[in-house]
Design a protein around this motif. Structure first.
Motif, PDB file in Angstrom:
ATOM      1  N   GLU A 118       1.087  -0.756   0.072  1.00  0.00           N
ATOM      2  CA  GLU A 118      -0.440   0.502  -0.083  1.00  0.00           C
ATOM      3  C   GLU A 118       0.962   1.421  -0.175  1.00  0.00           C
ATOM      4  O   GLU A 118       1.955   0.960   0.793  1.00  0.00           O
ATOM      5  CB  GLU A 118      -1.329   0.026   1.411  1.00  0.00           C
ATOM      6  N   GLN A 119       0.233   2.292  -0.455  1.00  0.00           N
ATOM      7  CA  GLN A 119       1.162   3.434  -0.937  1.00  0.00           C
ATOM      8  C   GLN A 119       1.277   4.003   1.069  1.00  0.00           C
ATOM      9  O   GLN A 119       0.607   4.554   2.078  1.00  0.00           O
ATOM     10  CB  GLN A 119       0.440   4.691  -1.425  1.00  0.00           C
ATOM     11  N   ASP A 157      -3.632  -0.155  -4.349  1.00  0.00           N
ATOM     12  CA  ASP A 157      -3.639   0.727  -5.241  1.00  0.00           C
ATOM     13  C   ASP A 157      -2.514   1.252  -6.474  1.00  0.00           C
ATOM     14  O   ASP A 157      -3.251   1.577  -7.974  1.00  0.00           O
ATOM     15  CB  ASP A 157      -2.854   2.576  -4.426  1.00  0.00           C
ATOM     16  N   VAL A 158      -1.342   1.418  -6.778  1.00  0.00           N
ATOM     17  CA  VAL A 158      -0.720   1.219  -7.956  1.00  0.00           C
ATOM     18  C   VAL A 158       0.433  -0.753  -7.680  1.00  0.00           C
ATOM     19  O   VAL A 158      -0.063  -1.220  -6.723  1.00  0.00           O
ATOM     20  CB  VAL A 158       0.654   2.585  -7.959  1.00  0.00           C
ATOM     21  N   PHE A 198       9.084   2.078  -8.598  1.00  0.00           N
ATOM     22  CA  PHE A 198       8.282   3.096  -7.631  1.00  0.00           C
ATOM     23  C   PHE A 198       6.528   2.754  -8.405  1.00  0.00           C
ATOM     24  O   PHE A 198       5.537   3.080  -8.742  1.00  0.00           O
ATOM     25  CB  PHE A 198       8.850   4.373  -8.977  1.00  0.00           C
ATOM     26  N   CYS A 199       6.637   3.719  -6.382  1.00  0.00           N
ATOM     27  CA  CYS A 199       5.263   3.968  -6.436  1.00  0.00           C
ATOM     28  C   CYS A 199       4.726   4.955  -5.954  1.00  0.00           C
ATOM     29  O   CYS A 199       3.812   5.242  -5.427  1.00  0.00           O
ATOM     30  CB  CYS A 199       4.578   2.751  -5.330  1.00  0.00           C
ATOM     31  N   GLY A 200       5.667   6.060  -5.947  1.00  0.00           N
ATOM     32  CA  GLY A 200       4.800   7.472  -5.707  1.00  0.00           C
ATOM     33  C   GLY A 200       6.072   8.414  -4.874  1.00  0.00           C
ATOM     34  O   GLY A 200       6.750   7.557  -4.790  1.00  0.00           O
ATOM     35  N   PRO A 201       5.328   9.435  -3.804  1.00  0.00           N
ATOM     36  CA  PRO A 201       6.201  10.167  -3.594  1.00  0.00           C
ATOM     37  C   PRO A 201       7.648   9.023  -2.840  1.00  0.00           C
ATOM     38  O   PRO A 201       8.768   9.756  -2.102  1.00  0.00           O
ATOM     39  CB  PRO A 201       5.962  11.315  -3.294  1.00  0.00           C
ATOM     40  N   SER A 202       6.668   8.650  -1.661  1.00  0.00           N
ATOM     41  CA  SER A 202       7.667   7.917  -0.736  1.00  0.00           C
ATOM     42  C   SER A 202       7.780   6.570  -0.980  1.00  0.00           C
ATOM     43  O   SER A 202       8.417   5.684  -0.028  1.00  0.00           O
ATOM     44  CB  SER A 202       6.912   7.731   0.767  1.00  0.00           C
ATOM     45  N   HIS A 203       8.225   6.195  -2.007  1.00  0.00           N
ATOM     46  CA  HIS A 203       8.641   4.709  -2.837  1.00  0.00           C
ATOM     47  C   HIS A 203       9.741   4.186  -1.966  1.00  0.00           C
ATOM     48  O   HIS A 203       9.631   3.276  -1.142  1.00  0.00           O
ATOM     49  CB  HIS A 203       9.327   5.020  -3.964  1.00  0.00           C
ATOM     50  N   ALA A 204      10.847   5.197  -2.031  1.00  0.00           N
ATOM     51  CA  ALA A 204      11.781   5.171  -1.069  1.00  0.00           C
ATOM     52  C   ALA A 204      12.196   4.713   0.985  1.00  0.00           C
ATOM     53  O   ALA A 204      13.449   4.517   1.415  1.00  0.00           O
ATOM     54  CB  ALA A 204      13.089   6.244  -1.348  1.00  0.00           C
ATOM     55  N   GLY A 298       3.260  11.949   0.557  1.00  0.00           N
ATOM     56  CA  GLY A 298       2.387  11.632   0.129  1.00  0.00           C
ATOM     57  C   GLY A 298       1.941  10.533   1.349  1.00  0.00           C
ATOM     58  O   GLY A 298       0.752   9.698   0.813  1.00  0.00           O
ATOM     59  N   SER A 299       1.454  10.672   2.186  1.00  0.00           N
ATOM     60  CA  SER A 299       1.377   9.082   3.232  1.00  0.00           C
ATOM     61  C   SER A 299       0.132   9.938   3.723  1.00  0.00           C
ATOM     62  O   SER A 299      -0.559  11.366   3.241  1.00  0.00           O
ATOM     63  CB  SER A 299       2.287   9.015   4.425  1.00  0.00           C
TER      64      SER A 299
END
Lengths: 323, 127
Positions: A118-119, A157-158, A198-204, A298-299
């Motif tokens: 999940e993101q 989600d992604v 890569f799944c969004g701004p907080s992927h890392a 982005g959380s």
């Protein structure tokens, strides 16, 4: 001297909790073997090319006959590359069933752990043999050493990707699909899993811890997680409920049963807060409660910066006490 | 052998024969295995039958490519002249096209073999 230092530094980066070159599982050791074979193959080709270059520029500078030039093109340009590539391709394809093992007739007999990306965190659900839920946790995976475990991978989600470099993988988690990967740990220890797509701004900032423990310890852990212990600090729980944290988070043994965010059952036993983002200390948990979006852009967790002085710390201390 | 072959059918179209065979072989292999693995529980066919079937298809594809290579070799005059065949004459154009077709056939032969290698080692669908 510098060379030796370089070699030491490069080799030291090959070990650790998240290294595919320091395998602690069957699948990862196959990946490491494949890497070394390809490295050796690539090294030999490189030596051949550089050797030919040296020969052409230093010793063999006189003109060659058209006939021998044609032979060089035929052998070095066609026959040798085709053979070497066929050999490396065959070796890699031959190894594949070991890296992604499958059993004829499904993998129904294996212990199943459902992991949902999940993101930007991991929902981890331990399942019974019949597929019903044993218990849910987040951002931590316990596996028994010497037993193959089937990870059932999902995403709401992604696209995420599930990767524990020390044990094996990776495998994508795709919305609307269920993917499987079976892994077997061979060495007890603590490892690190990451999101590899890569799944969004907080992927890392989307990691999880993996504990490989022996079978008895694993059974103890399962039993302790299922039991669910009442909290040490009822005041902290009261604040947790009053500020509405239970709308998203669940804690076994309390009325908190939200499912939007990570389960916080036995949160104090986890090594980190925010899916491997910060160390699990009272200060950092309180900071995360107040400013989640600054720590993890982005959380989906709203900011609780407006909590009265001391409340976030009290909730953090309560969560830290959950075992 | 040479007598049953048609005389000089080579045109710009025969240049593409071998790559087209490679492309068709590639797409059939991938699509058949993908559909079989998706329908593994529905179809009552052994995966080994699929592998043998695709193996026969591979042999047929390689046969067609060899035939195409033979025609190209003939068009090239069985190697009677050396490349580059760059004079502005019909004869040189024909030899050049034959040589190019022969090289493309070789490439397609290797490519079809590479596409078929997984059939030897992959013995089942991943669940």
């Amino acid at each position: 001297m510098l060379g030796a230092l370089f070699v030491c530094l490069s080799l030291s980066s090959c070990s650790g909790v998240q290294s595919a070159l320091d395998p602690a599982g069957l699948e990862a050791s196959k990946v490491a073997t494949l890497f070394y074979v390809m490295l050796a193959g690539g090294g030999l080709i490189w030596l051949g090319v550089v050797g030919a270059l040296f020969y052409a520029t230093r010793t063999g500078r006189e003109p060659h006959s058209e006939r021998s030039a044609g032979r060089v093109i035929l052998w070095c340009g066609v026959i040798v590359p085709v053979t070497v590539l066929a050999a490396l391709l065959s070796y890699a394809v031959w190894l594949m069933p070991n890296m992604r093992p499958w059993a004829p007739g499904g993998e129904g007999g294996l212990r199943r752990i459902e992991v949902t990306g999940e993101q930007f965190w991991w929902r981890v659900r331990y399942l019974r043999a019949d597929g019903s839920l044993l218990f849910e946790t987040a951002n931590e995976v316990f596996v028994p050493v010497g037993e193959r475990v089937l990870f059932v991978l999902k995403s709401p989600d992604v696209i995420h990707s599930f990767w524990i470099p020390s044990l094996g993988g990776k495998m994508d988690m795709i919305p609307g699909r269920i993917n499987h990967v079976a892994l077997e740990a061979t060495k007890p220890g603590t490892y690190r899993g990451v999101c590899a797509e890569f799944c969004g701004p907080s992927h890392a900032l989307m990691a999880f811890s993996v504990e490989a423990v022996d079978a008895a310890e694993f059974e103890d852990w399962i039993a302790s997680r299922r039991a669910g212990r009442p909290a040490a600090d009822p005041g902290g729980l009261e604040l947790f409920l009053r500020h509405g944290c239970d709308a998203c988070h669940a804690i076994a043994g309390t009325t908190a049963d939200g499912t939007i965010g990570p389960s916080l059952t036995a949160f104090g036993a986890r090594g980190s807060v925010g899916a491997g983002t910060l160390p699990n200390t009272v200060e950092d948990v309180a900071r995360f409660i107040r400013y989640p979006d600054e720590i993890k852009p982005g959380s989906r967790m709203p900011s609780f910066g407006m909590l009265p002085e001391g409340d976030a710390e009290r909730i953090a201390a309560y969560l830290k006490g959950l075992r | 052998m040479r007598s049953i072959l048609p005389r000089e059918i080579e045109s710009l179209w025969t240049l593409f024969t071998a790559p087209v065979v490679w492309a068709l072989h590639f797409i059939v292999c991938y699509v058949v295995v993908a559909i079989y693995c998706e329908k593994a529980g529905v179809w009552e066919i052994d995966f080994n039958s699929i592998r043998i079937g695709l193996g026969l298809l591979t042999l047929a594809a390689l046969g067609m490519i060899v035939l195409s290579a033979y025609l190209a070799w003939r068009q090239w005059g069985f190697g009677s002249g050396d490349p580059p065949h760059d004079r502005p004459t019909d004869h040189d154009r024909r030899l050049f096209q034959g040589f190019a077709t022969l090289l493309l056939s070789g490439l397609s032969f290797v490519a079809v073999v590479y596409v078929a290698i997984p059939l030897i080692f992959i013995a089942g669908c991943q669940q």
